[in-house]
Design an enzyme around this catalytic site. Structure first.
Site, mmCIF file in Angstrom:
data_model
loop_
_atom_site.group_PDB
_atom_site.id
_atom_site.type_symbol
_atom_site.label_atom_id
_atom_site.label_comp_id
_atom_site.label_asym_id
_atom_site.label_seq_id
_atom_site.Cartn_x
_atom_site.Cartn_y
_atom_site.Cartn_z
ATOM 1 N N VAL A 82 80.977 -27.376 38.041
ATOM 2 C CA VAL A 82 80.017 -28.476 38.138
ATOM 3 C C VAL A 82 78.623 -27.860 38.155
ATOM 4 O O VAL A 82 78.266 -27.160 39.109
ATOM 5 C CB VAL A 82 80.262 -29.312 39.414
ATOM 6 N N GLU A 132 86.333 -22.411 40.904
ATOM 7 C CA GLU A 132 87.022 -21.892 42.088
ATOM 8 C C GLU A 132 86.480 -22.503 43.373
ATOM 9 O O GLU A 132 87.198 -22.637 44.366
ATOM 10 C CB GLU A 132 86.891 -20.361 42.161
ATOM 11 N N CYS A 146 83.488 -15.514 43.190
ATOM 12 C CA CYS A 146 84.733 -16.268 43.355
ATOM 13 C C CYS A 146 85.916 -15.367 43.679
ATOM 14 O O CYS A 146 86.866 -15.809 44.323
ATOM 15 C CB CYS A 146 84.969 -17.137 42.134
HETATM 16 N N1 THU Z 1 82.283 -20.284 35.890
HETATM 17 C C1 THU Z 1 83.307 -20.704 36.684
HETATM 18 O O1 THU Z 1 83.484 -21.911 36.906
HETATM 19 N N2 THU Z 1 84.112 -19.766 37.239
HETATM 20 C C2 THU Z 1 84.006 -18.427 37.020
HETATM 21 O O2 THU Z 1 84.708 -17.655 37.654
HETATM 22 C C3 THU Z 1 83.073 -17.944 36.000
HETATM 23 C C4 THU Z 1 81.995 -18.885 35.610
HETATM 24 C C5 THU Z 1 81.387 -21.301 35.322
HETATM 25 C C6 THU Z 1 80.025 -21.337 35.953
HETATM 26 C C7 THU Z 1 79.188 -21.958 34.854
HETATM 27 O O3 THU Z 1 79.255 -23.365 34.983
HETATM 28 C C8 THU Z 1 79.888 -21.552 33.567
HETATM 29 O O4 THU Z 1 81.151 -21.049 33.931
HETATM 30 C C9 THU Z 1 79.149 -20.473 32.776
HETATM 31 O O5 THU Z 1 78.903 -19.376 33.576
#
Ligand code: THU
Length: 136
Positions: free
Chosen positions: A47, A59, A93
């Site tokens: 988000v 995560e 994360c």
């Molecule tokens: N992102 C995640 O949701 N989890 C991760 O472990 C890596 C990155 C998301 C954050 C952002 O919204 C998008 O990926 C690009 O970095």
């Protein structure tokens, strides 16, 4: 013999979670899914926010759902992008996953199933704080 864990199903649930992502800034959807030690499934999607730095990774939502629905320990975890490809959790994360699953948490990765201990070696964790308490 113990039944094989169904990584295909968990990954499908992560892919479905990615369809709920709110990622208008990066255009990069992420979905995460995990099994809890009592058999529950928890999931999350990323988000984003106009203040880019405060983005919530998939995560984060997953860990929040873990606690919201009764806590417990994560046992199996998978994270995918919008194309359904396996991705690795970011550094922050990995720390969240360490806290909520510990060293034995299993992750499906492009290099096969790996433990949290392998993907976050020499982790800092709750034990370190306890040590500090006793040693001052
Ligand atoms: N992102 C995640 O949701 N989890 C991760 O472990 C890596 C990155 C998301 C954050 C952002 O919204 C998008 O990926 C690009 O970095």
């Amino acid at each position: 013999m113990a039944e094989e864990f169904d990584w295909v199903e968990l990954r499908a649930r992560a892919s479905e979670a990615a369809t709920h992502a709110y990622a208008p800034y990066s255009g990069y959807r992420v979905g995460a899914a995990a099994v809890v030690d009592d058999g529950r499934l928890v999931r999350g999607c990323n988000v984003e926010n106009a203040a880019y730095g405060v983005v919530l990774c998939a995560e984060c939502g997953l860990v929040s759902q873990l606690h919201l629905t009764g806590g417990g320990r994560l046992t199996h975890f998978v994270c995918v992008n919008g194309a359904g490809e396996l991705i690795m959790p970011c550094g922050r994360c990995r720390q969240l996953l360490w806290e909520n699953g510990g060293p034995a948490l299993l992750l499906q990765t492009r290099a096969g199933v790996r433990t949290m201990r392998e993907v976050l070696p020499d982790a800092f964790g709750a034990d370190d704080l306890e040590e500090a308490d006793s040693h001052g």
